[in-house]
Scaffold this motif. Sequence first.
Motif, PDB file in Angstrom:
ATOM      1  N   HIS A 184       0.842  -1.213   0.000  1.00  0.00           N
ATOM      2  CA  HIS A 184       0.000   0.000   0.000  1.00  0.00           C
ATOM      3  C   HIS A 184       0.866   1.247   0.000  1.00  0.00           C
ATOM      4  CE1 HIS A 184      -3.407  -2.569   0.865  1.00  0.00           C
ATOM      5  NE2 HIS A 184      -2.651  -3.164   1.788  1.00  0.00           N
ATOM      6  N   TYR A 185       0.355   2.303  -0.595  1.00  0.00           N
ATOM      7  CA  TYR A 185       1.074   3.584  -0.689  1.00  0.00           C
ATOM      8  C   TYR A 185       0.123   4.753  -0.489  1.00  0.00           C
ATOM      9  CZ  TYR A 185       4.408   0.516  -3.027  1.00  0.00           C
ATOM     10  OH  TYR A 185       5.269  -0.508  -3.329  1.00  0.00           O
ATOM     11  N   THR A 186       0.669   5.869   0.034  1.00  0.00           N
ATOM     12  CA  THR A 186      -0.081   7.123   0.047  1.00  0.00           C
ATOM     13  C   THR A 186       0.861   8.256  -0.361  1.00  0.00           C
ATOM     14  OG1 THR A 186      -1.554   8.550   1.348  1.00  0.00           O
ATOM     15  CG2 THR A 186       0.284   7.531   2.536  1.00  0.00           C
ATOM     16  N   VAL A 196       5.883   5.673  -6.096  1.00  0.00           N
ATOM     17  CA  VAL A 196       4.709   4.798  -6.037  1.00  0.00           C
ATOM     18  C   VAL A 196       4.594   4.080  -7.389  1.00  0.00           C
ATOM     19  CG1 VAL A 196       2.189   4.794  -5.809  1.00  0.00           C
ATOM     20  CG2 VAL A 196       3.574   6.341  -4.386  1.00  0.00           C
ATOM     21  N   PRO A 197       4.322   2.753  -7.391  1.00  0.00           N
ATOM     22  CA  PRO A 197       4.177   2.024  -8.665  1.00  0.00           C
ATOM     23  C   PRO A 197       3.181   2.731  -9.594  1.00  0.00           C
ATOM     24  CG  PRO A 197       4.183   0.487  -6.836  1.00  0.00           C
ATOM     25  CD  PRO A 197       4.171   1.867  -6.231  1.00  0.00           C
ATOM     26  N   GLN A 198       3.565   2.859 -10.860  1.00  0.00           N
ATOM     27  CA  GLN A 198       2.770   3.641 -11.826  1.00  0.00           C
ATOM     28  C   GLN A 198       1.371   3.057 -12.033  1.00  0.00           C
ATOM     29  OE1 GLN A 198       3.579   2.767 -15.803  1.00  0.00           O
ATOM     30  NE2 GLN A 198       3.710   0.667 -15.122  1.00  0.00           N
ATOM     31  N   GLU A 199       1.215   1.723 -11.903  1.00  0.00           N
ATOM     32  CA  GLU A 199      -0.110   1.104 -12.074  1.00  0.00           C
ATOM     33  C   GLU A 199      -1.141   1.738 -11.141  1.00  0.00           C
ATOM     34  OE1 GLU A 199       2.721  -0.520 -11.819  1.00  0.00           O
ATOM     35  OE2 GLU A 199       2.829  -2.117 -13.316  1.00  0.00           O
ATOM     36  N   LEU A 200      -0.701   2.043  -9.886  1.00  0.00           N
ATOM     37  CA  LEU A 200      -1.642   2.578  -8.883  1.00  0.00           C
ATOM     38  C   LEU A 200      -2.041   4.016  -9.194  1.00  0.00           C
ATOM     39  CD1 LEU A 200      -0.080   1.152  -5.595  1.00  0.00           C
ATOM     40  CD2 LEU A 200      -2.068   0.311  -6.855  1.00  0.00           C
TER      41      LEU A 200
END
Length: 253
Positions: A184-186, A196-200
């Motif tokens: 998870h990322y914010t 942050v992974p580009q897909e997200l």
Amino acid sequence: MIIGVLSIFPEMFDAVISSGIVARAKSSDLFDLIIINPRDYTEDNYRRIDDKTFGGGAGMVMKIEPLELALADLKQKMLQKGVEKPLVIYLSPQGKTIQQKVVNDFAALSGVILVCGRYEGVDERFIERNVDLELSIGDFVVSGGELPAMLLIDSMVRQLPGAMNSLESVVNDSFMNGLLDCPHYTVPRDYEGSVVPQELLSGNHKVIAEWRLQQSLWRTYQRRPELLADKQLTNQQSRLLNEMISRNKIKEK
Ligand code: 9WO
């Protein structure tokens, strides 16, 4: 659900009922907690709950009489609240390890009783006569059954219908399907070059869902392969996992 507890340290349970999802579920009357201290059921002047172990050696053992009296009173109190046959659980390292699926089954019961041992444990005759199930939270020892019991309470209560809002439940679903959770990322998007992974960030729900599923599968494969062994993957899941396996084989070369 009514949760009964036998413990000589009842104040420890304030920790689990005073914050977060469990506190909110308690305020909403989704469950009730009845804690009985077996020391209040001792009949000698010294209120002795434990005594020397037969056969000698280190450690003391919790005596059977106060435990039996306390259990009878707890069962009586639970009966008054409509629980006819509570499941009696003893937390100990000798028990079977608790799994999410059994926690979910417990959450559907009207009542459970958690017996918390201290010292070297409780007199085995109390277990034989009263305990339905001996359960462990993992292969390590703590000072008593209270902390393991609190883990079980937290885990059961969050499964009660209405305990979690829809956002909280989603996180849960990812372990429900037998896989480990994805990363998870914010904000911020870039922290000192860690991005942050580009897909997200794509805004494409299908891309995001596939990325998360793929990460879950890959993490499970790398960290807990035994979880995949007894699991039938869907065609999509096999494709996503195989893609990651080949991608990482190429990287190794
Ligand atoms: C204490 C002790 C003292 C001297 C010699 C031997 C001894 N063994 C123990 C002991 O194992 N005490 C246990 C403490 C007795 C049962 C309650 N206690 C407990 C439960 N420790 N760890 C757990 C537990 C429960 C569930 N999952 C993991 C650990």
